[in-house]
Structure formats: structure tokens, C-alpha cells
Design a protein around this motif. Sequence first.
Motif, PDB file in Angstrom:
ATOM      1  N   HIS A   1       0.866  -1.178   0.000  1.00 21.95           N
ATOM      2  CA  HIS A   1       0.000   0.000   0.000  1.00 21.95           C
ATOM      3  C   HIS A   1       0.901   1.225   0.000  1.00 21.95           C
ATOM      4  N   VAL A   2       0.622   2.139  -0.899  1.00 23.60           N
ATOM      5  CA  VAL A   2       1.493   3.286  -1.145  1.00 23.60           C
ATOM      6  C   VAL A   2       1.791   4.066   0.133  1.00 23.60           C
ATOM      7  N   GLU A   3       0.825   4.178   1.027  1.00 26.55           N
ATOM      8  CA  GLU A   3       1.015   4.940   2.256  1.00 26.55           C
ATOM      9  C   GLU A   3       1.935   4.218   3.240  1.00 26.55           C
TER      10      GLU A   3
ATOM     11  N   VAL B   1       5.442   4.577  -6.342  1.00 24.44           N
ATOM     12  CA  VAL B   1       4.672   5.372  -5.380  1.00 24.44           C
ATOM     13  C   VAL B   1       4.227   6.687  -6.013  1.00 24.44           C
TER      14      VAL B   1
ATOM     15  N   VAL C   1       1.343   5.990  -8.482  1.00 21.56           N
ATOM     16  CA  VAL C   1       0.081   5.620  -7.833  1.00 21.56           C
ATOM     17  C   VAL C   1      -0.552   6.848  -7.171  1.00 21.56           C
ATOM     18  N   LYS C   2       0.274   7.689  -6.562  1.00 18.54           N
ATOM     19  CA  LYS C   2      -0.261   8.887  -5.914  1.00 18.54           C
ATOM     20  C   LYS C   2      -0.787   9.914  -6.916  1.00 18.54           C
ATOM     21  N   HIS C   3      -0.183   9.972  -8.108  1.00 17.21           N
ATOM     22  CA  HIS C   3      -0.529  11.034  -9.058  1.00 17.21           C
ATOM     23  C   HIS C   3      -1.176  10.516 -10.341  1.00 17.21           C
TER      24      HIS C   3
ATOM     25  N   GLU D   1      -7.567   9.302 -11.556  1.00 14.32           N
ATOM     26  CA  GLU D   1      -8.510   8.959 -10.489  1.00 14.32           C
ATOM     27  C   GLU D   1      -9.376   7.757 -10.850  1.00 14.32           C
TER      28      GLU D   1
ATOM     29  N   ALA E   1      -8.411   2.146  -8.646  1.00 15.01           N
ATOM     30  CA  ALA E   1      -7.387   3.182  -8.710  1.00 15.01           C
ATOM     31  C   ALA E   1      -6.216   2.688  -9.550  1.00 15.01           C
TER      32      ALA E   1
ATOM     33  N   VAL F   1      -0.358  -0.204  -4.635  1.00 12.87           N
ATOM     34  CA  VAL F   1      -1.736   0.280  -4.772  1.00 12.87           C
ATOM     35  C   VAL F   1      -2.053   1.343  -3.733  1.00 12.87           C
ATOM     36  N   ARG F   2      -3.150   2.058  -3.951  1.00 11.58           N
ATOM     37  CA  ARG F   2      -3.679   2.974  -2.930  1.00 11.58           C
ATOM     38  C   ARG F   2      -4.355   2.141  -1.861  1.00 11.58           C
ATOM     39  N   GLU F   3      -4.543   2.737  -0.692  1.00  8.38           N
ATOM     40  CA  GLU F   3      -5.249   2.039   0.402  1.00  8.38           C
ATOM     41  C   GLU F   3      -6.654   1.679  -0.024  1.00  8.38           C
TER      42      GLU F   3
END
Length: 130
Positions: free
Chosen positions: A66-68, A88, A91-93, A96, A104, A128-130
Amino acid sequence: DGDAVQYHGIAAVVDKDEASSFLASELNADALLLLTDAKGVIPVEEWNKSRNSQPPSDDSIVRELHVERVNLADYASGSMRPKLSAAVRFVKHGPERPRMNDGAPFAAIGNLEDALDILKGKTGTRIVRE
């Protein structure tokens, strides 16, 4: 001609992983595959144990991050850190609402020979995103 423009070259290094991440984001890609000779991301503790003995088994590969929760400092700068950093960032940018997977955007890291299976989520490491 006295108005001629002169160009001077400079030495530069372009990080292929970061450049790929940037390009994929700009193109609104659904996924970013970072392909290498490794089967995926190996946990730091497994990597450290294996450095002086047997290579890590395929069972030790992290299948999803998870990216976070990715701590880039846990990875050596010459190993997976550049790929994880690029993953990372994408995935963050990334978009949407990707067209491909109804979720995502994701990035994945794995072996070049396994590219299709990595894209399908069958092997490699997915970020991945959360």
C-alpha cells in the motif's frame, strides 16, 4: 552571422524509473509496469538474510504494497528503492478513474519475462492505494 545561437552540452543522468512514472502519469495510464530481472519486491529482512547465503525464494516476494505504507528508506538506493519511488509517485498522481481495472491506478514491479502475468496480478509486486 553575429546573432547565431550557441549551444553548450552538459552531462546529465535521467532516471529511467522516474521518467517512466512521469510519462505514465502525463499519459493518464491505468498502470505502470517496472520490469527488471527480479521477480518482485523482497522484504528488507529477507533481502538482508539472503545477501550472504541463498537467494530469497519466490515465496518471500511481497505481492502487494500500500502506497502509504512504503518506507523508501528501508530499501537500498541501488536495489528496489528507485523502482518503488517511481511506483509510489505514479500511484499517488495517476488517474482517479482508470479505464482498465475499475479501481485506482496501480504500479507493479517484476520480471520482464512475466510482464503479462504481472499486469494480470498473478505475479510480481503491486503497489496500490489504500
